[in-house]
Every structure is written in structure tokens, then in C-alpha cells.
Design a protein around this motif. Structure first.
Motif, PDB file in Angstrom:
ATOM      1  N   LEU A   1       5.117   3.330 -15.960  1.00 21.60           N
ATOM      2  CA  LEU A   1       5.364   4.501 -15.120  1.00 21.60           C
ATOM      3  C   LEU A   1       4.066   5.028 -14.528  1.00 21.60           C
ATOM      4  O   LEU A   1       4.008   5.376 -13.343  1.00 21.60           O
ATOM      5  CB  LEU A   1       6.027   5.606 -15.940  1.00 21.60           C
ATOM      6  CG  LEU A   1       7.494   5.389 -16.259  1.00 21.60           C
ATOM      7  CD1 LEU A   1       7.993   6.438 -17.227  1.00 21.60           C
ATOM      8  CD2 LEU A   1       8.297   5.453 -14.977  1.00 21.60           C
ATOM      9  N   LEU A   2       3.015   5.094 -15.363  1.00 22.70           N
ATOM     10  CA  LEU A   2       1.730   5.560 -14.846  1.00 22.70           C
ATOM     11  C   LEU A   2       1.333   4.732 -13.635  1.00 22.70           C
ATOM     12  O   LEU A   2       0.938   5.255 -12.593  1.00 22.70           O
ATOM     13  CB  LEU A   2       0.626   5.429 -15.906  1.00 22.70           C
ATOM     14  CG  LEU A   2       0.693   6.265 -17.172  1.00 22.70           C
ATOM     15  CD1 LEU A   2      -0.578   6.088 -17.981  1.00 22.70           C
ATOM     16  CD2 LEU A   2       0.895   7.711 -16.850  1.00 22.70           C
TER      17      LEU A   2
ATOM     18  N   VAL B   1       3.769   5.218 -10.516  1.00 25.26           N
ATOM     19  CA  VAL B   1       3.600   6.509  -9.850  1.00 25.26           C
ATOM     20  C   VAL B   1       2.258   6.557  -9.127  1.00 25.26           C
ATOM     21  O   VAL B   1       2.170   7.011  -7.988  1.00 25.26           O
ATOM     22  CB  VAL B   1       3.724   7.660 -10.868  1.00 25.26           C
ATOM     23  CG1 VAL B   1       3.432   8.991 -10.214  1.00 25.26           C
ATOM     24  CG2 VAL B   1       5.109   7.679 -11.459  1.00 25.26           C
TER      25      VAL B   1
ATOM     26  N   MET C   1       4.964   4.481  -5.955  1.00 20.78           N
ATOM     27  CA  MET C   1       6.324   4.003  -6.223  1.00 20.78           C
ATOM     28  C   MET C   1       6.663   2.629  -5.637  1.00 20.78           C
ATOM     29  O   MET C   1       7.207   1.803  -6.354  1.00 20.78           O
ATOM     30  CB  MET C   1       7.391   5.009  -5.763  1.00 20.78           C
ATOM     31  CG  MET C   1       7.318   6.375  -6.391  1.00 20.78           C
ATOM     32  SD  MET C   1       7.205   6.370  -8.190  1.00 20.78           S
ATOM     33  CE  MET C   1       8.871   5.917  -8.662  1.00 20.78           C
TER      34      MET C   1
ATOM     35  N   TYR D   1      -4.528   8.376 -19.372  1.00 16.39           N
ATOM     36  CA  TYR D   1      -3.650   9.491 -19.034  1.00 16.39           C
ATOM     37  C   TYR D   1      -4.420  10.560 -18.277  1.00 16.39           C
ATOM     38  O   TYR D   1      -3.939  11.132 -17.309  1.00 16.39           O
ATOM     39  CB  TYR D   1      -3.046  10.090 -20.304  1.00 16.39           C
ATOM     40  CG  TYR D   1      -2.205   9.120 -21.064  1.00 16.39           C
ATOM     41  CD1 TYR D   1      -0.888   8.890 -20.695  1.00 16.39           C
ATOM     42  CD2 TYR D   1      -2.717   8.409 -22.133  1.00 16.39           C
ATOM     43  CE1 TYR D   1      -0.113   7.992 -21.383  1.00 16.39           C
ATOM     44  CE2 TYR D   1      -1.953   7.504 -22.828  1.00 16.39           C
ATOM     45  CZ  TYR D   1      -0.643   7.299 -22.451  1.00 16.39           C
ATOM     46  OH  TYR D   1       0.121   6.397 -23.124  1.00 16.39           O
ATOM     47  N   ALA D   2      -5.648  10.825 -18.760  1.00 16.49           N
ATOM     48  CA  ALA D   2      -6.455  11.852 -18.108  1.00 16.49           C
ATOM     49  C   ALA D   2      -6.749  11.447 -16.670  1.00 16.49           C
ATOM     50  O   ALA D   2      -6.614  12.253 -15.738  1.00 16.49           O
ATOM     51  CB  ALA D   2      -7.746  12.060 -18.885  1.00 16.49           C
TER      52      ALA D   2
ATOM     53  N   PHE E   1      -5.021   9.458 -14.852  1.00 18.67           N
ATOM     54  CA  PHE E   1      -3.756   9.546 -14.124  1.00 18.67           C
ATOM     55  C   PHE E   1      -3.503  10.975 -13.651  1.00 18.67           C
ATOM     56  O   PHE E   1      -3.230  11.218 -12.465  1.00 18.67           O
ATOM     57  CB  PHE E   1      -2.623   9.079 -15.044  1.00 18.67           C
ATOM     58  CG  PHE E   1      -1.245   9.356 -14.525  1.00 18.67           C
ATOM     59  CD1 PHE E   1      -0.711   8.572 -13.520  1.00 18.67           C
ATOM     60  CD2 PHE E   1      -0.479  10.390 -15.040  1.00 18.67           C
ATOM     61  CE1 PHE E   1       0.562   8.823 -13.041  1.00 18.67           C
ATOM     62  CE2 PHE E   1       0.790  10.645 -14.572  1.00 18.67           C
ATOM     63  CZ  PHE E   1       1.303   9.857 -13.569  1.00 18.67           C
ATOM     64  N   VAL E   2      -3.604  11.932 -14.584  1.00 17.55           N
ATOM     65  CA  VAL E   2      -3.316  13.324 -14.225  1.00 17.55           C
ATOM     66  C   VAL E   2      -4.297  13.794 -13.154  1.00 17.55           C
ATOM     67  O   VAL E   2      -3.911  14.442 -12.168  1.00 17.55           O
ATOM     68  CB  VAL E   2      -3.380  14.230 -15.475  1.00 17.55           C
ATOM     69  CG1 VAL E   2      -3.312  15.696 -15.080  1.00 17.55           C
ATOM     70  CG2 VAL E   2      -2.252  13.894 -16.426  1.00 17.55           C
TER      71      VAL E   2
ATOM     72  N   MET F   1      -3.418  12.299  -9.787  1.00 24.26           N
ATOM     73  CA  MET F   1      -2.195  12.874  -9.242  1.00 24.26           C
ATOM     74  C   MET F   1      -2.413  14.306  -8.757  1.00 24.26           C
ATOM     75  O   MET F   1      -1.769  14.760  -7.813  1.00 24.26           O
ATOM     76  CB  MET F   1      -1.078  12.858 -10.294  1.00 24.26           C
ATOM     77  CG  MET F   1      -0.561  11.496 -10.628  1.00 24.26           C
ATOM     78  SD  MET F   1      -0.214  10.481  -9.174  1.00 24.26           S
ATOM     79  CE  MET F   1       1.344  11.176  -8.664  1.00 24.26           C
ATOM     80  N   LEU F   2      -3.307  15.036  -9.417  1.00 21.86           N
ATOM     81  CA  LEU F   2      -3.545  16.411  -8.986  1.00 21.86           C
ATOM     82  C   LEU F   2      -4.220  16.438  -7.627  1.00 21.86           C
ATOM     83  O   LEU F   2      -3.931  17.285  -6.788  1.00 21.86           O
ATOM     84  CB  LEU F   2      -4.414  17.147 -10.008  1.00 21.86           C
ATOM     85  CG  LEU F   2      -3.688  17.576 -11.268  1.00 21.86           C
ATOM     86  CD1 LEU F   2      -4.628  18.319 -12.195  1.00 21.86           C
ATOM     87  CD2 LEU F   2      -2.509  18.465 -10.933  1.00 21.86           C
ATOM     88  N   PHE F   3      -5.122  15.497  -7.416  1.00 23.18           N
ATOM     89  CA  PHE F   3      -5.868  15.560  -6.162  1.00 23.18           C
ATOM     90  C   PHE F   3      -5.298  14.658  -5.085  1.00 23.18           C
ATOM     91  O   PHE F   3      -5.594  14.813  -3.908  1.00 23.18           O
ATOM     92  CB  PHE F   3      -7.348  15.252  -6.426  1.00 23.18           C
ATOM     93  CG  PHE F   3      -7.977  16.318  -7.276  1.00 23.18           C
ATOM     94  CD1 PHE F   3      -8.213  17.579  -6.739  1.00 23.18           C
ATOM     95  CD2 PHE F   3      -8.252  16.102  -8.613  1.00 23.18           C
ATOM     96  CE1 PHE F   3      -8.748  18.592  -7.526  1.00 23.18           C
ATOM     97  CE2 PHE F   3      -8.784  17.110  -9.399  1.00 23.18           C
ATOM     98  CZ  PHE F   3      -9.037  18.352  -8.848  1.00 23.18           C
TER      99      PHE F   3
ATOM    100  N   PRO G   1      -1.547  13.683  -4.698  1.00 28.07           N
ATOM    101  CA  PRO G   1      -0.166  13.621  -5.211  1.00 28.07           C
ATOM    102  C   PRO G   1       0.610  12.412  -4.688  1.00 28.07           C
ATOM    103  O   PRO G   1       1.590  12.012  -5.305  1.00 28.07           O
ATOM    104  CB  PRO G   1       0.456  14.923  -4.703  1.00 28.07           C
ATOM    105  CG  PRO G   1      -0.681  15.803  -4.379  1.00 28.07           C
ATOM    106  CD  PRO G   1      -1.816  14.923  -3.984  1.00 28.07           C
TER     107      PRO G   1
END
Lengths: 336, 287
Positions: B226-227, B230, B234, B268-269, B271-272, B275-277, B279
Motif C-alpha cells: 500500500l505504501l 499510494v 495508485m 513509514y516516516a 512515506f508520511v 505524502m504531506l508535501f 499528496p
């Protein structure tokens, strides 16, 4: 602010009757059956707390193991490592869970990718939480933490074993279900359902999507964390693999789905049916065939979703209404 | 410096397999809008099938892939046809729950058959090492890298220039219009899902040598996939392979440079943060 539906439920003799009968059960049941019921109530409480986000707002959060884990592991660690009273631990853990929930809801809003991204992000957060708990000795690491024996000292968050734990869980489950009813009848409930059905339209007519998402997630996280603390007190052993991995969230999601999402009593119904079923199966078959009870859960869930995608509760309601309207089922005219 | 090159090489090699895992999911998502949360458990299933074939006939994982690929593809097709397609008219969220239920069924089915002990499937290439200067590579990783990219290129060419590939892209772009043009949308969706699951059997064979397997590992593979999907926006093939490399590299660098627990958090970090910067993920086209 809360609509009259809530007060009707609160004044309903059914509610208090069921609660009163349930409260007397510890006096007649043996300890195994009591354990089954207590466990079912834990999941009633968890699934109902999850329902606020997952059912009403339609956001399938898989992050709830974070809140259960915080409530269970953190309060235990605080007691064992720093001697902090577990009541205070419960409050601290609930506050941290609430903050985590609010943060996750905010991050999700920042994504702007809709419901799907929420599922994915929350699952990533839950995995992170599991890794942290497993790798951090303070929270028990991979081997878990053992609470002191329950002596029934209320001031030390001890409820005196089976009976006390049952009453605590009954009260907690009842409160969380009532919170569900209250939210559904309050403006927040209507906002959440609007967001679930069409987020863009909700935003267009002026619903503050971010604020309501954060509110729902925070309420749900705080309640879940409190259940986590009570659950670990009942278990005595804080097992990171049970309490802090996403598997427990998946179980909760499935109970809620089988019962009926978004209804105040749906998740409770699902948990009350499936938890005892799973435990009995495990008791009967678990020693011989490990994994069978989860296997059957999975099959039940798939069958229910395929047969009645809205869950069992709406199905039961329809049958009940049908019965009441028509009186006894009319005999079908014979077709030959 | 040798640590750096070691991490780089390891990350690229593992990342290519992650990319391949994610291609299967991206392909299915593009055509039927389904995110399969039992994805990792299908990988588990393929791995344990290889284990069974090894125990019974002493088949090397690379050889048994010839059997597991068609079997997995068939299972995938049946699952789509009889479990997922009936849900087509309902909310997308119910499919999430359905695949979560499926995940429990597969995971515990494996547990019932094989027990909970970690198992290993040996392969003849398992312990072979390739030494390039300071960098030590394991042969299975190198094979995984080559095969993963070959498969990705093969899929890309298939989508670009075969009739079936064109029908897949047509359904992806606009299922109604594709149906009006005479594309059998239902068939395309079933076959795509079967291909997606079949790819997993390849990935399973590539990951298997030297990796201990347990029935409960499925969820972790789902999460990694999924990471990657996304991050890759997709459906974009090239950026999915790229994101596979990003996740693989962050995992390898995390393991080598950061302490154990924190190291596992690095992917994970990252990834987050991405995604924050960004999307929309690592795609350059916003679709």
C-alpha cells in the motif's frame, strides 16, 4: 442540542431492563460464561467507539490499535515503571490517544484523497505503532508487561476479578453505546453522515469537514483508549501482539460491519454474536486446530457482507417491523 | 563509505520486488477501483504453496513458480468473479471489509495447514554471494531485481501494444465508454485481477529464498504494498516502480544507519513526509 431520540432511548424501559438483567448475570453464571460475556462487552465497547468514526463518518480507521495500545500498554508501563496510579494512567493515556486521533484526522484532511487514503494512512500509522511498542522496552517490548494481582482495591484501579470486571465493562459498553445514540441525534451526527455520504457536497453547503472529522476521531480515540486500559486490567497481562497490532482493529471493523455500520446498536450486536462464537470455537477446537476460529470469523464476515451488505441489525429490524405491522405472519396462499 | 554502497545496492534490489508487488495492486485498482487488503495474504499463500511443493517434491522456489503462478491466477480470478464482483454496485468501503475478512480466512487457513512455526524454503542459490568491491550482494536479490524489472517492462509493453493491454487501459480510462466500444468490461476485470494475483506468485518466488515465512506476515506485505502504490499515485506504472525503490532504499538505509526500532520506522516516516508535501505521490502527471 441533542435531539429527542436520545432522551427517548434514555427513558426506554427496554434499555434499563436489559441493563438490570445483565447486571445480575454475574450472580448466576459460572466463571467461564462470565468471561465470555465480559470479553464480548469489551468488544461491544470497542466496536461502538470505532463506529463513531467508521460507521457514522464512513471513515474506515485502521488506527484504533494505536489507541487501544496506548490505553493498555502506556498506563501499565506508567504504573510499573514510575508507580503512577492507573486512574491517572487512564487519563494520561486517553489524553495522548485523543491527541493522536486529532493528529491523524488532521493529516488525513491534509491529504484530500477521500476515504480510501484514510484507510491506508491509518493502517500505516497502526503498523508504526506496533513497531514502536515491540521495539521499546519501556512499553514492554516484544515480551509484554505483567500487572500486579487484582486485589479489588478500587483506588488502585482494581475491580476484584471476574464480577467487578464484568460490571465495569457493562457500564463502559452501555455508556459508549449511549454516546453513539447521543451523537446520532446531535448536530454532529448529521454532519458526520453528510460527510460520509458526500464530503464535497458537505463542504459546499458549509459543513466544517475538518473540525467534525477531528471531533469524531478524538471522541472515538479517547473512548477506545479508556476501554484499552480497562481491558488490560482485566487481562492482567499486557500482550503487545494482542493489544497493539492492527489485527485487533480488523476484528473490531468486522464486528461492526457484521452488526450494521452507523447504527447505534449495530456494532454491539455484531460483537455480542461473534465474540462468544469465536471464543467457544477456540475453546472447543483451538487446541486441535489453531486458527480455525479466526477462519470461521472470516467466512461469517464474507457471507454476511455478500448476503446483507448493510449488516444484520437492519435485517433484524426489517423482520421485526414486518412482524409488528402484520401481526402473525399470514399464511401464504397455497400455490399449486 | 562501503556501508553507503551496501545500503544503496540492497535497497534498489529489494525495492524492485516491492515495486513488482505494487504493480499487481495498481493494475487491479486502475481497472476495477478495488484495493485488496488481502494482497499480502495472497503473497503468503503463494509462498506457502512453494513451501509445500518443496516439502513434497523438493522443488526449488524458482521452479515451483511455474506451478504457483497459474494456480494463484486461477484463485485470483475465482475470488474476483464470485466474491468481489457481486459487491460492484455497493459502496467501495464494503469491499475493504470483505477483503479484510478474506485476509483472515487465508491467513488462518494457512495457519491451520502449516502451523504457526516460522518456516524456510531453501533454494540452491540461497547462500550464493556476489562481491563487487566493498559491496556484498546476495544472488537471490540480484535475480529478484532482474526478474522484477523484466516483468515490469513486459507488463508495460503488454499494456502499450497488445489488444488486451489496450482494453485494460480503455476500462481504466472510462469503463462505460469501453463497454460501448465492445470491450467486455467484466472479463477484463476478472483477467486483470487474475494477472495481479499471478504476479504475486512471481514476487513470492523472488522473495522466498533466505526469507523465513510465517502465516501472520500477510498484513505487513499488504502495508508495504500500500505504501508503494499510494506513493506511486495508485496507477502510474513508472512511478510505482520508482516508489518501490524509494521504500526499499529507505528500509535499507534505515536498517544500516539508524538503530533497530527506529530503522524499521524510516520507510513509514518517509512515506508520511512525502505524502504531506506531495499528496499526489511521486507522479509528475496529475490525473
Amino acid at each position: 442540542m441533542i435531539g429527542k431520540g436520545f432522551y427517548q432511548t434514555l427513558a426506554s424501559p427496554w434499555l434499563w431492563g436489559v441493563l438490570a438483567v445483565a447486571a445480575c448475570l454475574p450472580l448466576v453464571l459460572n466463571s467461564y460464561h462470565l468471561h465470555l460475556l465480559t470479553l464480548a462487552l469489551v468488544y461491544v465497547a470497542l466496536a461502538s467507539a470505532w463506529n463513531i468514526v467508521g460507521g457514522m463518518a464512513g471513515q474506515i480507521s485502521l488506527a484504533h490499535s494505536l489507541f487501544i495500545g496506548t490505553g493498555a500498554m502506556l498506563s501499565t508501563a506508567l504504573l510499573l515503571k514510575f508507580g503512577i496510579n492507573m486512574w491517572a494512567g487512564l487519563v494520561i493515556a486517553a489524553a495522548i490517544s485523543g491527541a493522536l486521533g486529532a493528529m491523524i484526522a488532521w493529516i488525513d484532511f491534509r491529504f484530500q484523497l477521500g476515504h480510501l487514503s484514510f484507510v491506508l494512512i491509518t493502517l500505516a500509522f497502526a503498523e508504526m505503532g506496533a513497531i514502536i511498542v515491540e521495539g521499546w522496552e519501556f512499553l514492554g517490548g516484544a515480551s509484554g508487561l505483567l500487572l500486579p494481582r487484582d486485589t479489588g482495591d478500587l483506588l488502585a484501579f482494581q475491580f476484584g476479578g471476574g464480577h467487578g470486571a464484568f460490571w465495569v465493562m457493562l457500564g463502559l459498553a452501555a455508556i459508549i453505546v449511549l454516546v453513539n445514540v447521543a451523537i446520532l441525534n446531535a448536530p454532529l451526527g448529521y454532519y458526520l453522515r453528510t460527510i460520509r455520504d458526500n464530503e464535497k457536497a458537505a463542504q459546499a453547503i458549509g459543513v466544517n469537514v475538518l473540525r467534525h472529522k477531528i471531533t469524531a476521531m478524538t471522541i472515538s480515540a479517547v473512548l477506545t483508549s479508556i476501554v484499552g486500559t480497562c481491558y488490560v486490567r482485566y487481562l492482567t497481562f499486557a500482550d503487545p501482539y494482542l493489544l497493539a497490532t492492527p489485527t485487533i482493529t480488523i476484528e473490531i471493523v468486522l464486528f461492526a460491519t457484521v452488526g450494521g455500520l452507523g447504527r447505534p446498536f449495530g456494532p454491539a450486536l455484531g460483537a455480542l454474536l461473534l465474540v462468544p462464537l469465536g471464543e467457544v470455537l477456540r475453546g472447543q477446537l483451538g487446541g486441535a486446530v489453531p486458527g480455525l476460529h479466526y477462519f470461521i470469523y472470516g467466512v461469517v464476515v464474507i457471507v454476511v457482507i455478500l448476503a446483507t451488505p448493510r449488516g444484520l441489525l437492519p435485517l433484524a429490524e426489517r423482520a421485526w417491523r414486518g412482524l409488528r405491522r402484520r401481526g402473525p405472519e399470514p399464511r401464504p396462499a397455497s400455490v399449486s | 563509505m562501503s556501508e553507503f554502497w551496501q545500503a544503496l545496492a540492497q535497497g534498489v534490489l529489494i525495492g524492485s520486488t516491492y515495486g513488482l508487488l505494487a504493480l499487481g495492486m495498481g493494475l487491479v485498482y486502475g481497472v476495477s477501483g478495488i484495493v485488496n487488503f488481502a494482497h499480502g495474504d495472497f503473497i503468503s499463500l503463494a509462498m506457502f504453496m512453494s513451501l509445500a511443493l518443496f516439502s513434497a517434491f523438493a522443488l526449488d522456489p524458482y521452479v515451483s513458480a511455474l506451478i504457483t503462478i497459474p494456480v494463484m491466477a486461477l484463485i485470483g480470478g475465482l475470488v474476483y468473479r464470485y466474491l468481489l464482483r457481486p459487491m460492484a454496485g455497493h459502496q467501495f468501503l464494503m469491499i475493504v471489509q470483505l477483503t479484510l475478512g478474506l485476509s483472515l480466512v487465508i491467513q488462518n487457513g494457512i495457519l491451520m495447514v502449516f502451523g504457526g512455526q516460522p518456516a524456510r524454503t531453501p533454494s540452491i542459490v540461497e547462500s550464493k554471494l556476489i562481491i563487487l568491491g566493498d559491496v556484498v550482494l546476495r544472488l537471490p536479490h540480484l535475480i529478484a531485481f532482474v526478474v522484477a524489472f523484466a516483468m515490469a517492462i513486459g507488463l508495460y509493453v503488454m499494456l502499450r501494444s497488445t489488444d488486451f493491454g489496450r482494453s485494460i487501459r480503455a476500462v481504466h480510462q472510462n469503463a462505460r465508454a469501453a463497454a460501448l466500444m465492445g470491450v467486455d468490461v467484466g472479463r477484463v476485470q476478472v483477467v486483470t485481477f487474475a494477472i495481479g494475483v499471478g504476479i504475486l506468485a512471481v514476487a513470492a518466488a523472488l522473495l522466498l529464498p533466505g526469507t523465513p515465512i510465517t502465516p501472520t506476515q500477510g498484513l505487513q506485505y499488504t502495508v508495504i504494498t500500500l505504501l508503494v502504490v499510494v506513493l506511486g499515485g495508485m496507477t502510474n506504472f513508472v512511478s510505482i516502480m520508482l516508489s518501490g525503490l524509494v521504500i526499499g532504499l529507505s528500509e535499507a538505509f534505515g536498517q544500516i544507519y539508524v538503530s533497530d526500532t527506529l530503522g524499521r520506522l524510516v520507510p513509514y516516516a518517509i512515506f508520511v513526509l512525502i505524502m504531506l508535501f506531495r499528496p499526489q505521490g511521486l507522479t509528475w502527471r496529475t490525473s
